[in-house]
Design a protein around this motif. Sequence first.
Motif, PDB file in Angstrom:
ATOM      1  N   UNK A  17       1.443  10.683  -5.268  1.00  0.00           N
ATOM      2  CA  UNK A  17       1.973  11.852  -4.565  1.00  0.00           C
ATOM      3  C   UNK A  17       2.795  12.704  -5.526  1.00  0.00           C
ATOM      4  N   UNK A  18       2.993  13.935  -5.200  1.00  0.00           N
ATOM      5  CA  UNK A  18       3.764  14.843  -6.054  1.00  0.00           C
ATOM      6  C   UNK A  18       5.092  15.220  -5.389  1.00  0.00           C
ATOM      7  N   UNK A  19       6.048  15.641  -6.216  1.00  0.00           N
ATOM      8  CA  UNK A  19       7.270  16.240  -5.693  1.00  0.00           C
ATOM      9  C   UNK A  19       8.474  15.340  -5.591  1.00  0.00           C
ATOM     10  N   UNK A  20       8.339  14.054  -5.932  1.00  0.00           N
ATOM     11  CA  UNK A  20       9.478  13.144  -5.871  1.00  0.00           C
ATOM     12  C   UNK A  20      10.192  13.113  -7.225  1.00  0.00           C
ATOM     13  N   UNK A  21      11.461  12.648  -7.221  1.00  0.00           N
ATOM     14  CA  UNK A  21      12.141  12.387  -8.481  1.00  0.00           C
ATOM     15  C   UNK A  21      11.399  11.279  -9.219  1.00  0.00           C
ATOM     16  N   UNK A  22      11.462  11.315 -10.543  1.00  0.00           N
ATOM     17  CA  UNK A  22      10.707  10.325 -11.322  1.00  0.00           C
ATOM     18  C   UNK A  22      11.152   8.903 -11.027  1.00  0.00           C
ATOM     19  N   UNK A  23      12.423   8.731 -10.634  1.00  0.00           N
ATOM     20  CA  UNK A  23      12.881   7.370 -10.333  1.00  0.00           C
ATOM     21  C   UNK A  23      12.187   6.790  -9.111  1.00  0.00           C
ATOM     22  N   UNK A  24      11.685   7.642  -8.221  1.00  0.00           N
ATOM     23  CA  UNK A  24      10.929   7.154  -7.060  1.00  0.00           C
ATOM     24  C   UNK A  24       9.634   6.506  -7.526  1.00  0.00           C
ATOM     25  N   UNK A  25       8.931   7.170  -8.439  1.00  0.00           N
ATOM     26  CA  UNK A  25       7.680   6.606  -8.963  1.00  0.00           C
ATOM     27  C   UNK A  25       7.950   5.305  -9.717  1.00  0.00           C
ATOM     28  N   UNK A  26       9.004   5.311 -10.517  1.00  0.00           N
ATOM     29  CA  UNK A  26       9.308   4.124 -11.313  1.00  0.00           C
ATOM     30  C   UNK A  26       9.773   2.964 -10.437  1.00  0.00           C
ATOM     31  N   UNK A  67      -2.045  -0.273 -15.999  1.00  0.00           N
ATOM     32  CA  UNK A  67      -2.216   0.016 -17.420  1.00  0.00           C
ATOM     33  C   UNK A  67      -3.146   1.206 -17.625  1.00  0.00           C
ATOM     34  N   UNK A  68      -4.164   1.321 -16.810  1.00  0.00           N
ATOM     35  CA  UNK A  68      -5.043   2.483 -16.881  1.00  0.00           C
ATOM     36  C   UNK A  68      -4.312   3.754 -16.504  1.00  0.00           C
ATOM     37  N   UNK A  69      -3.405   3.648 -15.558  1.00  0.00           N
ATOM     38  CA  UNK A  69      -2.618   4.803 -15.119  1.00  0.00           C
ATOM     39  C   UNK A  69      -1.693   5.322 -16.185  1.00  0.00           C
ATOM     40  N   UNK A  70      -1.175   4.417 -17.046  1.00  0.00           N
ATOM     41  CA  UNK A  70      -0.305   4.847 -18.141  1.00  0.00           C
ATOM     42  C   UNK A  70      -1.075   5.795 -19.052  1.00  0.00           C
ATOM     43  N   UNK A  71      -2.325   5.431 -19.359  1.00  0.00           N
ATOM     44  CA  UNK A  71      -3.152   6.279 -20.205  1.00  0.00           C
ATOM     45  C   UNK A  71      -3.508   7.597 -19.550  1.00  0.00           C
ATOM     46  N   UNK A  72      -3.489   7.631 -18.221  1.00  0.00           N
ATOM     47  CA  UNK A  72      -3.820   8.848 -17.485  1.00  0.00           C
ATOM     48  C   UNK A  72      -2.570   9.571 -16.970  1.00  0.00           C
ATOM     49  N   UNK A  73      -1.473   9.375 -17.697  1.00  0.00           N
ATOM     50  CA  UNK A  73      -0.224  10.067 -17.380  1.00  0.00           C
ATOM     51  C   UNK A  73       0.316   9.710 -15.990  1.00  0.00           C
ATOM     52  N   UNK A  74       0.251   8.426 -15.646  1.00  0.00           N
ATOM     53  CA  UNK A  74       0.931   7.967 -14.446  1.00  0.00           C
ATOM     54  C   UNK A  74       2.397   8.354 -14.566  1.00  0.00           C
ATOM     55  N   UNK A  75       3.044   8.622 -13.441  1.00  0.00           N
ATOM     56  CA  UNK A  75       4.390   9.209 -13.481  1.00  0.00           C
ATOM     57  C   UNK A  75       5.465   8.164 -13.820  1.00  0.00           C
ATOM     58  N   UNK A  76       5.302   7.492 -14.959  1.00  0.00           N
ATOM     59  CA  UNK A  76       6.247   6.475 -15.402  1.00  0.00           C
ATOM     60  C   UNK A  76       6.719   6.853 -16.798  1.00  0.00           C
ATOM     61  N   UNK A  77       8.025   6.899 -17.017  1.00  0.00           N
ATOM     62  CA  UNK A  77       8.536   7.242 -18.341  1.00  0.00           C
ATOM     63  C   UNK A  77       8.276   6.094 -19.313  1.00  0.00           C
ATOM     64  N   UNK A 119       0.816  -1.228   0.000  1.00  0.00           N
ATOM     65  CA  UNK A 119       0.000   0.000   0.000  1.00  0.00           C
ATOM     66  C   UNK A 119       0.847   1.275   0.000  1.00  0.00           C
ATOM     67  N   UNK A 120       1.971   1.239   0.725  1.00  0.00           N
ATOM     68  CA  UNK A 120       2.839   2.412   0.758  1.00  0.00           C
ATOM     69  C   UNK A 120       3.473   2.663  -0.609  1.00  0.00           C
ATOM     70  N   UNK A 121       3.891   1.591  -1.287  1.00  0.00           N
ATOM     71  CA  UNK A 121       4.482   1.732  -2.617  1.00  0.00           C
ATOM     72  C   UNK A 121       3.463   2.292  -3.613  1.00  0.00           C
ATOM     73  N   UNK A 122       2.235   1.792  -3.544  1.00  0.00           N
ATOM     74  CA  UNK A 122       1.183   2.305  -4.432  1.00  0.00           C
ATOM     75  C   UNK A 122       0.925   3.785  -4.162  1.00  0.00           C
ATOM     76  N   UNK A 123       0.996   4.152  -2.901  1.00  0.00           N
ATOM     77  CA  UNK A 123       0.708   5.533  -2.511  1.00  0.00           C
ATOM     78  C   UNK A 123       1.676   6.516  -3.185  1.00  0.00           C
ATOM     79  N   UNK A 124       2.930   6.092  -3.333  1.00  0.00           N
ATOM     80  CA  UNK A 124       3.929   6.964  -3.958  1.00  0.00           C
ATOM     81  C   UNK A 124       3.477   7.451  -5.334  1.00  0.00           C
ATOM     82  N   UNK A 125       2.778   6.574  -6.073  1.00  0.00           N
ATOM     83  CA  UNK A 125       2.410   6.891  -7.449  1.00  0.00           C
ATOM     84  C   UNK A 125       1.407   8.027  -7.541  1.00  0.00           C
TER      85      UNK A 125
END
Length: 438
Positions: free
Chosen positions: A129-138, A164-174, A121-127
């Motif tokens: 949140x705002x303000x982290x380096x992109x590598x944190x989300x990835x 997969x739905x998050x990718x379409x909604x600009x989830x913070x993953x390169x 749950x904590x790992x999912x929560x990161x996705x």
Amino acid sequence: MFRNRKYFCQSILFYQQEQQLNKVLKDCEDCFKQLDQHGKAIKKDTKDMFVKFTQAKLQDQKKLLETDSVGVFQMLLDIIENVAHDKPLMTYVLTTVEAIISENQRLFKQFMRALTPQVVPKLKQFLFLDGYDKVVYEAAAKIATMIIAEEGGNDAKEWVILFLGGIGNKLKISDQMIMPICVHFLKHDSLAIQFIKSGGIKIISNQLINYPTDLHVAYYTILALWLLSFTNESIQYFNDPQIGLIRMIIESIQKISREKILRVSFACFKNLVDISAQCIELMVDNGLIKVVDLLLKGNLKDQDLIDDIKYVGEILEKNMKILTSFEKYVKELNAQNLNWSPVHSEKFWKENVKKFEENDFLLIRKLADILKSNNNQNIAVACYDLGEFCRFHPFGKVVLEQLNAKQEIMRQARSNDQMIKENALLSLQKIMLHNWQV
């Protein structure tokens, strides 16, 4: 010097990301000193192990994992659970965890044993949140995916849908990290099926279209396709020339001549030629035989790869004559089993349209009859073929008028089935604009 002696620098998240790595290195150099600022938020044992681990050189970190993996993982997990607000610290910890558990299956299994219920749950929560380096989300997404895929069950299927739905909604993953994360779904049959149902094929296709010469993206995307090729539900997508998965793999081989790309590509092809005649057709139609000949004349070192290339090449050679014949089309039509194979293409119709005059346009009559059937794919393909017939035959429009085929295509253009509707509308355009783009 810090880079050369720290585990997290090996993370895939920093592949070809030199600027990002330098930034993280700078931010993390003193992060072990900052741990005392968190007071009682983390245990003393965690602080002690953190200092011990971060000050150790890479080889000593690996030895520590061999002798006390429980202590190392408990330390890392304790920080993830309790100090998530410390952004530089999270960057260091999450990329370190990703590097460790990706190194080998033994370390990953030990990590799984150390998990507590609060971690995912904590790992999912990161996705979110705002303000982290992109590598944190990835890193959070990759670690969560590895854990959830390993545990399986309905939670895993829900995570596939969410991700997969998050990718379409600009989830913070390169884009470069999408497939290295997704491949962990595809090692499990039920999750591979959910991946397909959730639009994963479109994501794969977009990756190959948007990054045709990117070695990193191509490798993980074709690796994903190889994993999918073990799943029966994927074969219809490999068979579909309109999606073009086989064509795109062949193009990747030609554009990126690297053995790691060849290995996963021909491992995928080897699976497909054993189970799908239509895939063999597409490989022949897209020039894989010529690619095989060139590769075997080259300087490949990997004998397993050479064997796979030879195996695929021999099967393609055996089938080549059959796949380029007019009889293939007749057989498919008589069986009323129309598939999106190479005989339903501009090239085929341009070369063979005159043959359809035989027996007073008997084959065209059969195509027109299929428009009244209940098989959606047959109807869609028949609409496409009748449009191509009209496009390339000088009297095609007259023939279709006499058979009332145009009226039936117009009726199908109002179909609720999107595939039928699109092909019927395209066919009508060709009929109305006779000799359209000939």
